[in-house]
Enzyme design. Structure first.
Site, mmCIF file in Angstrom:
data_model
loop_
_atom_site.group_PDB
_atom_site.id
_atom_site.type_symbol
_atom_site.label_atom_id
_atom_site.label_comp_id
_atom_site.label_asym_id
_atom_site.label_seq_id
_atom_site.Cartn_x
_atom_site.Cartn_y
_atom_site.Cartn_z
ATOM 1 N N ASN A 9 0.878 -1.174 0.000
ATOM 2 C CA ASN A 9 0.000 0.000 0.000
ATOM 3 C C ASN A 9 0.918 1.227 0.000
ATOM 4 O O ASN A 9 1.463 1.608 1.036
ATOM 5 C CB ASN A 9 -0.872 -0.051 1.262
ATOM 6 C CG ASN A 9 -1.806 1.149 1.364
ATOM 7 O OD1 ASN A 9 -1.795 2.040 0.509
ATOM 8 N ND2 ASN A 9 -2.602 1.181 2.417
ATOM 9 N N ARG A 94 -2.825 -2.080 -3.194
ATOM 10 C CA ARG A 94 -3.960 -1.174 -3.058
ATOM 11 C C ARG A 94 -3.801 -0.099 -4.128
ATOM 12 O O ARG A 94 -2.775 0.581 -4.192
ATOM 13 C CB ARG A 94 -3.942 -0.527 -1.692
ATOM 14 C CG ARG A 94 -5.072 0.445 -1.517
ATOM 15 C CD ARG A 94 -4.950 1.154 -0.211
ATOM 16 N NE ARG A 94 -6.152 1.920 0.051
ATOM 17 C CZ ARG A 94 -6.243 2.785 1.034
ATOM 18 N NH1 ARG A 94 -5.214 2.977 1.837
ATOM 19 N NH2 ARG A 94 -7.351 3.454 1.228
ATOM 20 N N HIS A 182 -12.332 4.021 -0.027
ATOM 21 C CA HIS A 182 -12.239 3.139 1.142
ATOM 22 C C HIS A 182 -13.001 1.820 0.911
ATOM 23 O O HIS A 182 -13.448 1.168 1.854
ATOM 24 C CB HIS A 182 -12.790 3.817 2.423
ATOM 25 C CG HIS A 182 -11.910 4.903 2.940
ATOM 26 N ND1 HIS A 182 -12.401 6.119 3.393
ATOM 27 C CD2 HIS A 182 -10.573 4.988 3.076
ATOM 28 C CE1 HIS A 182 -11.406 6.885 3.778
ATOM 29 N NE2 HIS A 182 -10.274 6.232 3.589
ATOM 30 N N ARG A 242 -8.143 17.252 4.997
ATOM 31 C CA ARG A 242 -9.041 17.591 3.875
ATOM 32 C C ARG A 242 -10.356 18.127 4.425
ATOM 33 O O ARG A 242 -10.831 17.645 5.449
ATOM 34 C CB ARG A 242 -9.326 16.340 3.028
ATOM 35 C CG ARG A 242 -8.125 15.862 2.230
ATOM 36 C CD ARG A 242 -8.372 14.501 1.598
ATOM 37 N NE ARG A 242 -7.665 13.441 2.302
ATOM 38 C CZ ARG A 242 -7.814 12.132 2.081
ATOM 39 N NH1 ARG A 242 -8.654 11.706 1.169
ATOM 40 N NH2 ARG A 242 -7.134 11.259 2.777
ATOM 41 N N GLU A 380 -7.783 -3.872 5.584
ATOM 42 C CA GLU A 380 -7.728 -3.728 4.125
ATOM 43 C C GLU A 380 -6.669 -4.661 3.524
ATOM 44 O O GLU A 380 -6.843 -5.175 2.423
ATOM 45 C CB GLU A 380 -7.419 -2.269 3.768
ATOM 46 C CG GLU A 380 -8.588 -1.347 4.086
ATOM 47 C CD GLU A 380 -8.161 0.086 4.375
ATOM 48 O OE1 GLU A 380 -7.490 0.301 5.414
ATOM 49 O OE2 GLU A 380 -8.490 0.974 3.589
#
Ligand code: AMP
Length: 394
Positions: A9, A94, A182, A242, A380
């Site tokens: 990732n 990912r 996600h 963000r 994940e």
């Protein structure tokens, strides 16, 4: 000899990795994980074995490990020193953006890479690094099969109405649509709920993935029917750095009245807003929760306000709510944030069990709560490894 899958990732300044052993039958087993972080500033590597014991800790000069390819070489050296290199049967990556093309993971080829390069402008902080890691593996071991697992793919079950923006139709056809992100986390949660919370797994569930990036997803019978993130990972909830959803008129204002360049606006929206921008202190929720500064408190209140606003919207998409699930760094670890969200969500029939919440139990609502609330750790990496195993037939 058992085979193994490497999961990568790659972010802007880090590469996270995990190694999973593939048994003849049954679930994959993590035997090592870690990361090289601080690329460009103070590169360092940390790794743990499957039981969480440290197996490596190193740091380098920026000139020694400057690129993702060099970081990957250091990871490969570590893995070779601990494990038999012949075990490795494939790599799962990912990849943040799969656009409208990919509703499932894909075996990587030159054609796939060039399609994924087209999405770099849609995920400028992630996609180039995801692709750099794929290229770096190709250089070292060109014959090793690689699989791209997309953060957008899980949301491709959403209907057209939900994916539309109110722009002229041709923009939708050109790919300007709500993709959602996600997805690997939500897919893992959807796959885990039947074991953890069988009574709601087939119902109307909202999952709140609250990490440094934050989003929410509406699940109906385990399928994504709505998400707070949109065309890019800037939309929806306020995050660490963000702003989440803002009036697009603000961007026009910054361009036309304040004379900011596109690059400056990108920097503002991806790196200087959110909890960091509002608090003026930082983007780590632990630090903000421990602070007495009024703007830290305001940033937390706004973070929670936005979660509850989105919760209401997604409950409306689902036509009611049977369960809420908290996951990721903040969702899994902060009883305080979960409590603040649940206290404001009593109108949905949520009755928090405060002791269970403090303990971080799997179920944190009282037995008589009409809507149940759960804490489910996401994984994940395991989701990527499962996809890679399936696609490579391991
Ligand atoms: P993630 O992106 O899922 O790794 O989540 C990272 C974020 O989780 C960090 O920015 C922290 O602010 C937050 N976090 C981790 N542990 C805690 C905790 N115990 N309380 C509050 N926030 C936490």
């Amino acid at each position: 000899m058992d085979k193994a899958i490497l999961v990568l990732n790659a972010g802007s300044s880090s590469i996270k990795f995990s190694i999973f052993v593939v048994p003849e039958a049954g679930e994959l087993r993590a035997i090592a994980s870690g990361q090289v972080e601080g690329l460009g500033t103070a590169p360092r590597l940390k790794a743990r074995d499957g039981s969480g014991q440290s197996i490596a800790e190193k740091s380098w000069d920026t000139s020694e490990v400057a690129t993702h390819a060099q970081a990957l070489q250091r990871i490969a050296e570590l893995l070779r020193s601990r494990f038999d290199g012949g075990m490795l049967a494939g790599v799962g990556h990912r990849v943040v953006h799969g656009g409208a093309d990919y509703s499932a993971p894909a075996l990587i080829s030159e054609a796939v890479i060039s399609r994924l390069e087209a999405f770099v402008p849609l995920a400028p902080l992630h996609q180039p690094h995801n692709l750099a890691a794929i290229r770096a593996v190709q250089e070292v071991q060109p014959d090793l099969p690689q699989v791209a697992c997309f953060d957008t793919a899980f949301h491709r079950t959403q209907d057209t109405v939900g994916q539309l923006y109110g722009l002229p139709w041709e923009y939708y056809e050109r790919g300007v649509r709500r993709y959602g992100f996600h997805g690997l986390s939500y897919e893992y949660i959807a796959a885990t709920l039947p074991a953890v919370a069988p009574e709601v797994a087939d119902g109307r569930v909202v999952v709140a993935h609250l990490g440094s990036g934050a989003s929410m997803c509406a699940l109906d019978h385990g399928h994504s029917v709505g998400s707070s993130m949109g065309f890019t990972a800037l939309d929806g909830l306020m995050m660490g750095t963000r702003p989440g959803n803002i009036d697009p008129g603000i961007v026009l204002y910054l361009l036309q009245q304040e004379g900011l360049s596109a690059k400056q606006i990108e920097d503002l929206l991806y790196k200087r807003s959110g909890l960091l921008g509002l608090s003026g202190i930082g983007n780590d929720m632990r630090v903000l929760l421990a602070s007495d500064a009024p703007r830290a408190r305001l940033a937390i209140e706004h973070f929670v306000y936005r979660i509850n606003r989105e919760l209401g919207a997604l409950a409306a998409v689902l036509g009611g709510l049977d369960a809420l699930v908290f996951t990721a760094g903040i969702g899994e670890n902060s009883a305080r944030i979960r409590q603040l969200v649940c206290d404001k969500a009593r109108w949905l029939g949520i009755e928090l069990d405060e002791a269970a919440n403090e303990r971080g139990d799997a179920r944190i609502t009282r037995a008589d709560s009409r809507c149940s609330v759960w804490v489910v750790p996401t994984n994940e990496e395991l989701m990527i490894a499962r996809h890679t195993r399936r696609l490579l037939g391991l």
